[in-house]
Design a protein around this motif. Structure first.
Motif, PDB file in Angstrom:
ATOM      1  N   THR A 209      10.223   9.807 -23.732  1.00 25.59           N
ATOM      2  CA  THR A 209       9.345   9.410 -22.407  1.00 25.59           C
ATOM      3  C   THR A 209      10.409   8.718 -21.524  1.00 25.59           C
ATOM      4  N   PHE A 210       9.766   8.428 -20.416  1.00 24.55           N
ATOM      5  CA  PHE A 210      10.640   7.776 -19.393  1.00 24.55           C
ATOM      6  C   PHE A 210      10.752   6.453 -19.840  1.00 24.55           C
ATOM      7  N   ASP A 211      10.126   5.663 -20.645  1.00 36.48           N
ATOM      8  CA  ASP A 211      10.505   4.597 -21.278  1.00 36.48           C
ATOM      9  C   ASP A 211      11.803   4.614 -22.086  1.00 36.48           C
ATOM     10  N   THR A 212      11.892   5.430 -22.833  1.00 35.62           N
ATOM     11  CA  THR A 212      12.892   5.627 -23.885  1.00 35.62           C
ATOM     12  C   THR A 212      14.040   6.373 -23.243  1.00 35.62           C
ATOM     13  N   LEU A 213      14.155   7.165 -21.967  1.00 33.16           N
ATOM     14  CA  LEU A 213      15.137   7.758 -21.086  1.00 33.16           C
ATOM     15  C   LEU A 213      16.260   6.846 -20.992  1.00 33.16           C
ATOM     16  N   ALA A 214      17.268   7.172 -21.114  1.00 25.63           N
ATOM     17  CA  ALA A 214      18.701   6.209 -20.641  1.00 25.63           C
ATOM     18  C   ALA A 214      19.211   6.551 -19.331  1.00 25.63           C
ATOM     19  N   MET A 215      18.340   5.870 -18.416  1.00 25.14           N
ATOM     20  CA  MET A 215      18.715   5.944 -16.986  1.00 25.14           C
ATOM     21  C   MET A 215      18.479   4.643 -16.399  1.00 25.14           C
ATOM     22  N   HIS A 216      19.035   4.456 -15.027  1.00 30.75           N
ATOM     23  CA  HIS A 216      18.823   3.325 -14.351  1.00 30.75           C
ATOM     24  C   HIS A 216      17.438   3.245 -14.024  1.00 30.75           C
ATOM     25  N   PRO A 217      16.798   2.178 -14.260  1.00 31.50           N
ATOM     26  CA  PRO A 217      15.232   1.902 -13.934  1.00 31.50           C
ATOM     27  C   PRO A 217      14.864   2.391 -12.517  1.00 31.50           C
ATOM     28  N   ASP A 218      15.651   2.078 -11.437  1.00 33.37           N
ATOM     29  CA  ASP A 218      15.447   2.316 -10.148  1.00 33.37           C
ATOM     30  C   ASP A 218      15.425   3.922  -9.901  1.00 33.37           C
ATOM     31  N   LYS A 219      16.328   4.553 -10.696  1.00 34.65           N
ATOM     32  CA  LYS A 219      16.290   5.772 -10.505  1.00 34.65           C
ATOM     33  C   LYS A 219      15.209   6.632 -11.230  1.00 34.65           C
ATOM     34  N   LYS A 220      14.763   6.118 -12.277  1.00 35.93           N
ATOM     35  CA  LYS A 220      13.705   6.687 -13.172  1.00 35.93           C
ATOM     36  C   LYS A 220      12.229   6.439 -12.407  1.00 35.93           C
ATOM     37  N   ARG A 221      12.385   5.215 -11.789  1.00 37.65           N
ATOM     38  CA  ARG A 221      10.943   4.946 -10.755  1.00 37.65           C
ATOM     39  C   ARG A 221      10.921   5.887  -9.868  1.00 37.65           C
ATOM     40  N   ARG A 222      11.963   6.471  -9.227  1.00 36.08           N
ATOM     41  CA  ARG A 222      11.858   6.956  -8.097  1.00 36.08           C
ATOM     42  C   ARG A 222      11.501   8.580  -8.697  1.00 36.08           C
ATOM     43  N   ILE A 223      11.944   9.072  -9.474  1.00 36.11           N
ATOM     44  CA  ILE A 223      11.699  10.418 -10.184  1.00 36.11           C
ATOM     45  C   ILE A 223      10.278  10.354 -10.351  1.00 36.11           C
ATOM     46  N   MET A 224       9.447   9.349 -11.171  1.00 39.98           N
ATOM     47  CA  MET A 224       8.229   9.322 -11.379  1.00 39.98           C
ATOM     48  C   MET A 224       7.267   9.279 -10.331  1.00 39.98           C
ATOM     49  N   ASP A 225       7.635   8.478  -9.225  1.00 43.69           N
ATOM     50  CA  ASP A 225       7.172   8.351  -7.975  1.00 43.69           C
ATOM     51  C   ASP A 225       6.555   9.722  -7.513  1.00 43.69           C
ATOM     52  N   ASP A 226       8.052  10.563  -7.476  1.00 46.09           N
ATOM     53  CA  ASP A 226       7.950  11.710  -6.838  1.00 46.09           C
ATOM     54  C   ASP A 226       7.003  12.742  -7.644  1.00 46.09           C
ATOM     55  N   LEU A 227       7.093  12.530  -9.170  1.00 47.80           N
ATOM     56  CA  LEU A 227       6.188  13.375  -9.698  1.00 47.80           C
ATOM     57  C   LEU A 227       4.690  13.008  -9.689  1.00 47.80           C
ATOM     58  N   ASP A 228       4.258  11.783  -9.366  1.00 49.91           N
ATOM     59  CA  ASP A 228       2.967  11.491  -9.036  1.00 49.91           C
ATOM     60  C   ASP A 228       2.565  11.937  -7.599  1.00 49.91           C
ATOM     61  N   ASP A 229       3.408  12.023  -6.556  1.00 51.66           N
ATOM     62  CA  ASP A 229       3.079  12.444  -5.340  1.00 51.66           C
ATOM     63  C   ASP A 229       2.846  13.804  -5.274  1.00 51.66           C
ATOM     64  N   PHE A 230       3.610  14.635  -6.494  1.00 53.31           N
ATOM     65  CA  PHE A 230       3.332  16.107  -6.523  1.00 53.31           C
ATOM     66  C   PHE A 230       1.989  16.326  -7.155  1.00 53.31           C
ATOM     67  N   ARG A 231       1.637  15.720  -8.209  1.00 51.46           N
ATOM     68  CA  ARG A 231       0.625  16.130  -8.775  1.00 51.46           C
ATOM     69  C   ARG A 231      -0.758  15.495  -8.426  1.00 51.46           C
ATOM     70  N   ASN A 232      -0.651  14.688  -7.468  1.00 52.05           N
ATOM     71  CA  ASN A 232      -1.711  14.201  -6.856  1.00 52.05           C
ATOM     72  C   ASN A 232      -2.052  14.659  -5.337  1.00 52.05           C
ATOM     73  N   ASN A 233      -1.355  15.676  -5.098  1.00 49.20           N
ATOM     74  CA  ASN A 233      -1.377  15.997  -3.427  1.00 49.20           C
ATOM     75  C   ASN A 233      -1.827  17.460  -3.090  1.00 49.20           C
ATOM     76  N   LYS A 234      -2.642  18.084  -4.003  1.00 53.95           N
ATOM     77  CA  LYS A 234      -3.151  19.461  -3.654  1.00 53.95           C
ATOM     78  C   LYS A 234      -3.664  19.597  -2.153  1.00 53.95           C
ATOM     79  N   ASP A 235      -4.230  18.642  -1.634  1.00 53.40           N
ATOM     80  CA  ASP A 235      -4.691  18.738  -0.375  1.00 53.40           C
ATOM     81  C   ASP A 235      -3.760  18.867   0.768  1.00 53.40           C
ATOM     82  N   TYR A 236      -2.846  17.971   0.493  1.00 49.73           N
ATOM     83  CA  TYR A 236      -1.255  18.050   1.375  1.00 49.73           C
ATOM     84  C   TYR A 236      -0.757  19.217   1.450  1.00 49.73           C
ATOM     85  N   TYR A 237      -0.600  19.919   0.237  1.00 47.00           N
ATOM     86  CA  TYR A 237       0.139  21.088   0.179  1.00 47.00           C
ATOM     87  C   TYR A 237      -0.685  22.336   0.804  1.00 47.00           C
TER      88      TYR A 237
END
Length: 511
Positions: A209-237
């Motif tokens: 999971t992202f909790d156990t992924l070895a990466m800088h927390p800010d970088k992980k947060r940015r990727i997770m935010d991008d994934l959230d924007d993708f799956r929650n924005n069908k109307d935008y697409y």
């Protein structure tokens, strides 16, 4: 008297004549004469009366035989309707059939033959019933059938709104009830192949999971935010007129966690993974068929794409040349190449017209050498987010220490932090040092000291490499060496041979 006798003879002889002629007419007249007369003279009048006598319409949804393939993309409305009824309407039935679910460990409840349940949609009541199996004379097998009955005045609502609602709801139930899968493509396929003939699969149980992924927390947060924007924005697409898809490019040295990142993304989104092995795909048509037989809510992965096919900036390489008896190295390359997938075919696979057939799909490409890929393949809009999987930083080490040793603080952390700022080491190497072993001393102190020794060893090796590079540079006529050509990574984990812009507004993510 003569008149009476004449009338009696005519009457009796006529009746007797008809009695004699009737068997002859029945024997020699066409068998379909009554039905033909009905079709020609009475059928139209009877049909006009039917709405007054029976105002209800029925629609039969039949199961699809295994041998039935008349579409490019396989589908089964019967299973979707059955899943819909199993989740909702079947709870009102008294007699049910339980079948083992194709996915997972549960059961699918369906109506027994002759049972009927009611459903309501936008204030309109409809009825579902299971009818006796009928024999499909073309498939030479019996097919099952679910019958929908509704009033004719609601025909448009049922056909245009209710039935699509039933299929979509049924698909959602099927997704919830099944295990997630990891697919890989098979070697032989054609346009008549169904999904199970195109892809083989196993249950996807990767624990990352992202909790156990070895990466800088800010970088992980940015990727997770991008994934959230993708799956929650069908109307935008839909608004911008773009297919509901997104592309990710993961690049970096081996051992930096590219495959682990894909598993974390799949677990975060609860998506399936389709792992495409391009070397097993014969041509562009086969690649298109693979894409068609994928499902939504999935991640399509092509790992090490720089090694899978010749997709470098050269559109015509040695593999495009004819076989020459005096060029054995070219001949060997040509003989080894079994796939005829082209760069154009791959680009169409990623974001061509056919790629819009499914929603909620992410395409991920991974590579160790991003500078070797054709610019058209990784341009923005095709690969929307470029993520550099760099060497282990101190923040990533803290995650690994928590995962492997269960410690958040330790006196040796400061030493490790200082070494990590000067030494390039992959998260995989750090994890190997922190891995406990029952055959050796496996305490936290021993593991951390083993890591420190490994970091010091790499520091010495890096110093030797730098001295060697400087000596080679000094030996050159102009006194200057092409450091970028050595493939060395910079202190910030960025490949010095790749000109990546680290501006905050750019879609590239650097460690």
């Amino acid at each position: 008297m003569a008149t009476m006798m004449k009338d009696w003879l005519a009457t009796n002889i006529g009746s007797s004549g008809w009695l004699l002629l009737a068997p002859l007419l029945a024997a020699y007249a066409p068998r379909g004469l009554p039905q033909m007369y009905f079709n020609l003279h009475l059928r139209r009048h009877v049909r006009r009366l039917l709405p007054f006598l029976d105002p209800f319409i029925t629609i039969d949804i039949v199961s699809k035989p295994d041998s039935y393939n008349d579409r490019i993309k396989s589908s089964d409305a019967y299973e979707e309707v059955k899943a819909y009824l199993s989740a909702g309407c079947s709870r009102d039935a008294r007699e049910l059939r339980a079948e083992g679910a194709l996915e997972g460990d549960g059961f699918v409840l369906s109506l027994r033959e002759g049972q009927e349940v009611a459903d309501e949609f936008q204030g309109v009541t409809v009825w579902w019933s299971s009818v006796l199996p009928e024999e499909d004379r073309f498939a030479m097998m019996r097919v099952r059938c679910i019958r929908l009955t509704f009033h004719q005045q609601h025909r448009d609502l049922i056909v245009d709104n209710y039935l699509p609602h039933v299929r979509q709801s049924g698909r959602n139930v099927m997704v919830r009830n099944r295990r997630r899968r990891l697919y890989t493509n098979k070697t032989s396929l054609d346009y008549c192949s169904s999904r199970h003939e195109v892809w083989s699969y196993i249950d996807f149980k990767h624990p990352t999971t992202f909790d156990t992924l070895a990466m800088h927390p800010d970088k992980k947060r940015r990727i997770m935010d991008d994934l959230d924007d993708f799956r929650n924005n069908k109307d935008y697409y839909d608004c911008i007129g773009k297919a509901w898809k997104r592309g990710y490019l993961l690049y970096g040295p081996p051992g930096t966690g590219k495959s682990t990142m894909i598993a974390a993304m799949a677990n975060y989104l609860n998506y399936d993974i389709y792992d495409v092995e391009l070397t097993m795909v014969h041509n562009n048509n086969d690649l298109r068929k693979l894409l068609i037989e994928t499902a939504g809510k999935s991640i399509i992965v092509i790992e090490d794409i720089d090694c899978s096919l010749d997709l470098s900036g050269q559109r015509r390489g040695s593999d495009d040349l004819p076989v020459h008896s005096n060029k054995p190295e070219v001949n060997d390359n040509r003989r080894k190449r079994t796939s005829k997938v082209t760069l154009s075919g791959l680009l169409n696979f990623i974001d061509g017209i056919w790629s819009a057939h499914n929603d909620k799909q992410i395409i991920v490409l991974t590579t160790n050498f991003v500078d070797k890929l054709d610019a058209a393949l990784i341009r923005h809009g095709r690969m929307d987010l470029h993520i550099e999987m760099s060497y282990c930083c101190y923040e990533a080490f803290l995650t690994l220490a928590k995962n492997y040793l269960g410690v958040d603080e330790h006196p040796l952390f400061d030493t490790i932090k200082e070494l990590l700022q000067a030494v390039e080491i992959t998260p995989a190497n750090v994890a190997e040092c922190l891995m406990r072993s029952e055959r050796t001393d496996h305490g936290a102190d021993a593991c951390l000291r083993r890591l420190i020794n490994e970091l010091k060893k790499k520091a010495v090796e890096m110093e030797k490499d730098m001295v060697k590079v400087e000596e080679e540079a000094a030996a050159m006529p102009n006194g200057k060496g092409d450091v970028a050509g050595t493939g060395l990574m910079g202190d910030d984990g960025t490949d010095t041979s790749y000109d990546g812009n680290t501006d905050e507004d750019d879609l590239f993510i650097h460690g």
